[in-house]
Design an enzyme around this catalytic site. Sequence first.
Site, PDB file in Angstrom:
ATOM      1  N   ASP A 181       0.835  -1.208   0.000  1.00  0.00           N
ATOM      2  CA  ASP A 181       0.000   0.000   0.000  1.00  0.00           C
ATOM      3  C   ASP A 181       0.868   1.257   0.000  1.00  0.00           C
ATOM      4  O   ASP A 181       1.984   1.247   0.512  1.00  0.00           O
ATOM      5  CB  ASP A 181      -0.917  -0.024   1.227  1.00  0.00           C
ATOM      6  CG  ASP A 181      -2.063   0.969   1.112  1.00  0.00           C
ATOM      7  OD1 ASP A 181      -2.397   1.378  -0.018  1.00  0.00           O
ATOM      8  OD2 ASP A 181      -2.630   1.324   2.162  1.00  0.00           O
ATOM      9  N   ASN A 188     -10.978  -2.712  -5.045  1.00  0.00           N
ATOM     10  CA  ASN A 188     -10.287  -1.707  -5.870  1.00  0.00           C
ATOM     11  C   ASN A 188     -11.020  -1.412  -7.189  1.00  0.00           C
ATOM     12  O   ASN A 188     -10.730  -0.412  -7.848  1.00  0.00           O
ATOM     13  CB  ASN A 188      -8.834  -2.110  -6.150  1.00  0.00           C
ATOM     14  CG  ASN A 188      -7.919  -1.998  -4.950  1.00  0.00           C
ATOM     15  OD1 ASN A 188      -6.978  -2.773  -4.793  1.00  0.00           O
ATOM     16  ND2 ASN A 188      -8.157  -1.026  -4.073  1.00  0.00           N
TER      17      ASN A 188
HETATM   18  C1  IPE Z   1      -5.304  -2.693  -0.057  1.00  0.00           C
HETATM   19  O1  IPE Z   1      -5.003  -1.339  -0.260  1.00  0.00           O
HETATM   20  C2  IPE Z   1      -5.320  -3.418  -1.364  1.00  0.00           C
HETATM   21  C3  IPE Z   1      -4.026  -3.585  -2.010  1.00  0.00           C
HETATM   22  C4  IPE Z   1      -2.876  -3.223  -1.541  1.00  0.00           C
HETATM   23  C5  IPE Z   1      -4.077  -4.221  -3.311  1.00  0.00           C
HETATM   24  P1  IPE Z   1      -6.156  -0.248  -0.365  1.00  0.00           P
HETATM   25  O2  IPE Z   1      -5.494   1.065  -0.489  1.00  0.00           O
HETATM   26  O3  IPE Z   1      -7.117  -0.631  -1.406  1.00  0.00           O
HETATM   27  O4  IPE Z   1      -6.869  -0.407   1.055  1.00  0.00           O
HETATM   28  P2  IPE Z   1      -7.798   0.584   1.873  1.00  0.00           P
HETATM   29  O5  IPE Z   1      -8.832   1.108   0.925  1.00  0.00           O
HETATM   30  O6  IPE Z   1      -6.922   1.674   2.397  1.00  0.00           O
HETATM   31  O7  IPE Z   1      -8.345  -0.256   2.978  1.00  0.00           O
HETATM   32  C1  IPE Z   2      -1.657   0.318  -3.299  1.00  0.00           C
HETATM   33  O1  IPE Z   2      -1.458   1.678  -3.320  1.00  0.00           O
HETATM   34  C2  IPE Z   2      -1.948  -0.241  -4.673  1.00  0.00           C
HETATM   35  C3  IPE Z   2      -3.346  -0.671  -4.862  1.00  0.00           C
HETATM   36  C4  IPE Z   2      -4.247  -0.704  -3.925  1.00  0.00           C
HETATM   37  C5  IPE Z   2      -3.726  -1.101  -6.171  1.00  0.00           C
HETATM   38  P1  IPE Z   2      -2.663   2.723  -3.265  1.00  0.00           P
HETATM   39  O2  IPE Z   2      -3.090   2.999  -4.646  1.00  0.00           O
HETATM   40  O3  IPE Z   2      -3.741   2.247  -2.367  1.00  0.00           O
HETATM   41  O4  IPE Z   2      -1.925   3.981  -2.663  1.00  0.00           O
HETATM   42  P2  IPE Z   2      -2.472   4.972  -1.546  1.00  0.00           P
HETATM   43  O5  IPE Z   2      -2.892   4.136  -0.389  1.00  0.00           O
HETATM   44  O6  IPE Z   2      -3.614   5.712  -2.163  1.00  0.00           O
HETATM   45  O7  IPE Z   2      -1.300   5.838  -1.247  1.00  0.00           O
HETATM   46 MG    MG Z   3      -4.092   2.476  -0.400  1.00  0.00          MG
END
Ligand code: IPE
Ligand code: IPE
Ligand code: MG
Length: 227
Positions: free
Chosen positions: A13, A61
Site C-alpha cells: 500500500d 479496488n
Molecule cells: C489494499 O489497499 C489493497 C491492495 C494493496 C491491493 P487499499 O489502499 O485498497 O486499502 P484501503 O482502501 O486503504 O483499505
Molecule cells: C496500493 O497503493 C496499490 C493498490 C491498492 C492497487 P494505493 O493505490 O492504495 O496507494 P495509496 O494508499 O492511495 O497511497
Molecule cells: Mg491504499
Amino acid sequence: MGGIPRHIGIIMDGNGRWAEKRNKKRSYGHKAGSENVQKIAEHAFTRGVEVVTLYAFSSENWARPKGEVEELMHLLGDYLKKLAAKAVKNGIKINVLGRKDRLSAKLNKIVAEQTAKTSGGKRILNILIDYGGRGELVHAMNALVESGETVTEENIGKHLYTAGMPDPDLIIRTGGEVRLSNFLLYQAAYAELYFTDVLWPDFDEAELDKALENFASRERRYGKIEC
Ligand code: IPE
Ligand code: IPE
Ligand code: MG
C-alpha cells in the site's frame, strides 16, 4: 521464537501517496510500486522464505476511478510478463489468485500464458488480483456444498486459493494503515502482523530485513502459555 517465516504476505500500500508527494499522478506511483515487486520477492526467497503472497488488486479496488483501474490492469499484465521471465530463470512458480471472471480476456490470456511458463518453480510467488478474503471464503463454501463434503477446517482449507500452502506466518502492510483490507482473512488466523509507515515504492531490502528481524523476535504462543 519466530525464525524465518515460511510464508510472507504483503499488502503493498501507499503507491498513490508516494506519487502525490512528488506531484505526480497516481499511476506514476503504481509503476514505481510494480518495479519493486521483483526485488522484494527475490530478497525474501534469498532469506529462505518459501511462499510470498502479494496483494496487487483487491476486489474492492474496482470502485476506483475507471482510468486508474484501467492503468492498473494494464500494468499488471506488463509486470506479470517481466516477473515470469525472471521467475523461470530463478526457479519461482507464479500463481495469480483471485476471481478470474471479471478480468479482461486479454489479461486472462497473459495470466494463463505467463503462469504456465513458471510451473516448474519450487518457490512460490502468489499475486492476488481481484482478490478478497470474504469472496474467497464464499467460493470455498460453495465448492464444499457442491461436492457434498462436510464443513471442517481441513476441507475449507482445501478449497481456498492457497490450498496446499502453509498459512502466512508474517503479514506486512506498508503505507501506514493498520488494517487487513480483506487480505487472507482465514489464513491470517495466527499470522504475526507488521505495519510500517514506509510507502510501498520505498520498501526496500533493508526494510524487509527489519520486518524479518522483528518477526524473529516474536514469541508465537498459539494459545499456549509458553513456546
Ligand atoms: C489494499 O489497499 C489493497 C491492495 C494493496 C491491493 P487499499 O489502499 O485498497 O486499502 P484501503 O482502501 O486503504 O483499505
Ligand atoms: C496500493 O497503493 C496499490 C493498490 C491498492 C492497487 P494505493 O493505490 O492504495 O496507494 P495509496 O494508499 O492511495 O497511497
Ligand atoms: Mg491504499
